[in-house]
Motif scaffolding. Structure first.
Motif, PDB file in Angstrom:
ATOM      1  N   UNK A  61       0.833  -1.193   0.000  1.00 24.54           N
ATOM      2  CA  UNK A  61       0.000   0.000   0.000  1.00 24.54           C
ATOM      3  C   UNK A  61       0.878   1.258   0.000  1.00 24.54           C
ATOM      4  N   UNK A  62       0.599   2.145  -0.939  1.00 20.99           N
ATOM      5  CA  UNK A  62       1.347   3.395  -1.026  1.00 20.99           C
ATOM      6  C   UNK A  62       2.596   3.332  -1.878  1.00 20.99           C
ATOM      7  N   UNK A  63       2.974   2.141  -2.366  1.00 25.80           N
ATOM      8  CA  UNK A  63       4.111   2.052  -3.285  1.00 25.80           C
ATOM      9  C   UNK A  63       3.794   2.817  -4.561  1.00 25.80           C
ATOM     10  N   UNK A 118      12.287  10.155 -17.849  1.00 26.28           N
ATOM     11  CA  UNK A 118      11.759   9.034 -17.073  1.00 26.28           C
ATOM     12  C   UNK A 118      12.647   8.761 -15.863  1.00 26.28           C
ATOM     13  N   UNK A 119      13.957   8.882 -16.059  1.00 25.81           N
ATOM     14  CA  UNK A 119      14.895   8.659 -14.958  1.00 25.81           C
ATOM     15  C   UNK A 119      14.727   9.716 -13.865  1.00 25.81           C
ATOM     16  N   UNK A 120      14.485  10.958 -14.265  1.00 28.19           N
ATOM     17  CA  UNK A 120      14.286  12.015 -13.270  1.00 28.19           C
ATOM     18  C   UNK A 120      13.023  11.762 -12.450  1.00 28.19           C
ATOM     19  N   UNK A 121      11.975  11.290 -13.113  1.00 28.93           N
ATOM     20  CA  UNK A 121      10.740  10.984 -12.394  1.00 28.93           C
ATOM     21  C   UNK A 121      10.958   9.813 -11.446  1.00 28.93           C
ATOM     22  N   UNK A 122      11.653   8.783 -11.933  1.00 30.03           N
ATOM     23  CA  UNK A 122      11.937   7.621 -11.087  1.00 30.03           C
ATOM     24  C   UNK A 122      12.763   8.029  -9.870  1.00 30.03           C
ATOM     25  N   UNK A 123      13.717   8.930 -10.074  1.00 32.39           N
ATOM     26  CA  UNK A 123      14.526   9.408  -8.958  1.00 32.39           C
ATOM     27  C   UNK A 123      13.672  10.186  -7.967  1.00 32.39           C
ATOM     28  N   UNK A 124      12.676  10.896  -8.484  1.00 32.06           N
ATOM     29  CA  UNK A 124      11.808  11.713  -7.635  1.00 32.06           C
ATOM     30  C   UNK A 124      10.837  10.871  -6.813  1.00 32.06           C
ATOM     31  N   UNK A 125      10.224   9.853  -7.431  1.00 29.95           N
ATOM     32  CA  UNK A 125       9.143   9.133  -6.750  1.00 29.95           C
ATOM     33  C   UNK A 125       9.544   7.761  -6.229  1.00 29.95           C
ATOM     34  N   UNK A 126      10.696   7.222  -6.656  1.00 28.96           N
ATOM     35  CA  UNK A 126      11.149   5.924  -6.168  1.00 28.96           C
ATOM     36  C   UNK A 126      10.161   4.801  -6.438  1.00 28.96           C
ATOM     37  N   UNK A 127       9.878   4.476  -7.704  1.00 28.60           N
ATOM     38  CA  UNK A 127       8.853   3.475  -8.007  1.00 28.60           C
ATOM     39  C   UNK A 127       9.267   2.061  -7.603  1.00 28.60           C
ATOM     40  N   UNK A 128       8.284   1.306  -7.177  1.00 28.96           N
ATOM     41  CA  UNK A 128       8.492  -0.107  -6.850  1.00 28.96           C
ATOM     42  C   UNK A 128       8.660  -0.940  -8.120  1.00 28.96           C
ATOM     43  N   UNK A 158      15.789  -0.900 -13.020  1.00 33.12           N
ATOM     44  CA  UNK A 158      14.351  -0.759 -13.191  1.00 33.12           C
ATOM     45  C   UNK A 158      13.722  -2.131 -13.411  1.00 33.12           C
ATOM     46  N   UNK A 159      12.724  -2.463 -12.635  1.00 33.83           N
ATOM     47  CA  UNK A 159      12.010  -3.731 -12.771  1.00 33.83           C
ATOM     48  C   UNK A 159      10.736  -3.500 -13.575  1.00 33.83           C
ATOM     49  N   UNK A 160      10.604  -4.251 -14.670  1.00 28.58           N
ATOM     50  CA  UNK A 160       9.463  -4.088 -15.564  1.00 28.58           C
ATOM     51  C   UNK A 160       8.578  -5.326 -15.550  1.00 28.58           C
ATOM     52  N   UNK A 161       7.273  -5.098 -15.736  1.00 27.25           N
ATOM     53  CA  UNK A 161       6.329  -6.189 -15.915  1.00 27.25           C
ATOM     54  C   UNK A 161       5.313  -5.782 -16.979  1.00 27.25           C
ATOM     55  N   UNK A 162       4.940  -6.754 -17.824  1.00 23.72           N
ATOM     56  CA  UNK A 162       3.878  -6.535 -18.804  1.00 23.72           C
ATOM     57  C   UNK A 162       2.539  -6.905 -18.173  1.00 23.72           C
ATOM     58  N   UNK A 163       1.521  -6.114 -18.446  1.00 27.17           N
ATOM     59  CA  UNK A 163       0.233  -6.322 -17.778  1.00 27.17           C
ATOM     60  C   UNK A 163      -0.862  -6.850 -18.694  1.00 27.17           C
ATOM     61  N   UNK A 164      -0.589  -6.946 -20.000  1.00 20.89           N
ATOM     62  CA  UNK A 164      -1.617  -7.493 -20.877  1.00 20.89           C
ATOM     63  C   UNK A 164      -1.577  -9.025 -20.816  1.00 20.89           C
ATOM     64  N   UNK A 165      -2.753  -9.618 -20.851  1.00 20.48           N
ATOM     65  CA  UNK A 165      -2.894 -11.081 -20.821  1.00 20.48           C
ATOM     66  C   UNK A 165      -2.337 -11.699 -19.542  1.00 20.48           C
TER      67      UNK A 165
END
Length: 261
Positions: A61-63, A118-128, A158-165
């Motif tokens: 929660x909150x990630x 994208x890197x600047x945003x990732x640095x700003x928000x720290x995405x899971x 950066x950890x990526x996941x596809x969400x279709x199917x």
């Protein structure tokens, strides 16, 4: 009538009421339909993504979860799935990758600029985690094979996941979802965030704004009230009212005004 206090509860009710009624259509340049989603289909796919985020990809929660999608309905599934999963969506336009096996300097610069933002945003928000489509992740891999310039390299952390199917939920996952939705359908805490909205970065570094769940719901309700206040539109059943929008899905007018309202 006051605005609802739970995004998930509001959509669960709409999915129950409207089921197989078409909710979204994605149109090609010639205005023919490329894809569509009914209320029930969106609900099913959002629930599948919720389960994947919480049970498979260990989101809490909150990630923060980056939604890096080409324009289309997959982005909306991801946004709704994030709300169901109680994570904070961070939508942003995907870096544009070269389409040629011998990309020009301009194509490389376009990719490098997109990655830098994208890197600047990732640095700003720290995405899971970063979410996208299988096709975009495939293009990302092909691009990394063709373009070797350091500024065009996709960060390995950066950890990526596809969400279709994502596939159907099994019995245990369905049981977990039923219990989880009881809590998600309760009124949102006043401090709960629905998403982080970042500027495009076209005139400077991207800057983020926190949008609360209750703020989002109040905005959606306010737009609905404008329709009801219009004498001509107020007489039209809500299921016959449609919106056609070309605005980007990643910002408030396109996302809230064009899609969620």
């Amino acid at each position: 009538m006051s605005a609802p206090l739970s995004f998930t509860a509001a959509f669960e009710e709409n999915a129950r009421r409207f089921g197989d009624r078409r909710l979204y259509s994605w149109l090609k340049a010639d205005c023919t339909e490329e894809a569509s989603l009914t209320f029930a289909e969106l609900r099913q796919q959002a629930a599948q993504l919720c389960v994947a985020l919480r049970l498979k990809w260990d989101a809490k929660t909150g990630d923060r979860v980056m939604l890096v999608y080409p324009p289309g309905l997959d982005f909306l599934v991801a946004f709704f799935g994030a709300q169901y999963a109680a994570v904070i969506a961070v939508p942003y336009y995907p870096p544009i990758m070269p389409t040629s096996p011998m990309p020009s300097a301009g194509a490389k610069k376009l990719l490098a600029d997109g990655l830098q933002k994208l890197a600047r945003i990732a640095q700003s928000c720290g995405p899971h985690i970063f979410l996208s489509t299988k096709m975009y992740l495939r293009a990302q891999w092909l691009s990394s094979m063709v373009v070797k310039d350091p500024e065009c390299k996709w960060p390995s952390e950066w950890t990526w996941q596809a969400t279709d199917n994502l596939g159907r939920l099994n019995g245990k996952e369905q049981e977990w979802l039923a219990e989880w939705l009881v809590t998600r359908c309760e009124p949102a805490d006043e401090g709960e965030l629905a998403f982080l909205q970042y500027t495009s970065g076209s005139t400077g570094h991207p800057k983020g704004v926190m949008v609360g769940t209750r703020n989002l719901l109040a905005n959606i309700d306010a737009i609905a009230q404008v329709r009801l206040a219009n004498t001509d539109m107020a007489t039209i059943p809500v299921e016959r009212v449609g919106v056609c929008s070309w605005l980007p899905q990643y910002h408030d007018m396109g996302l809230i005004g064009g899609c969620l309202s």
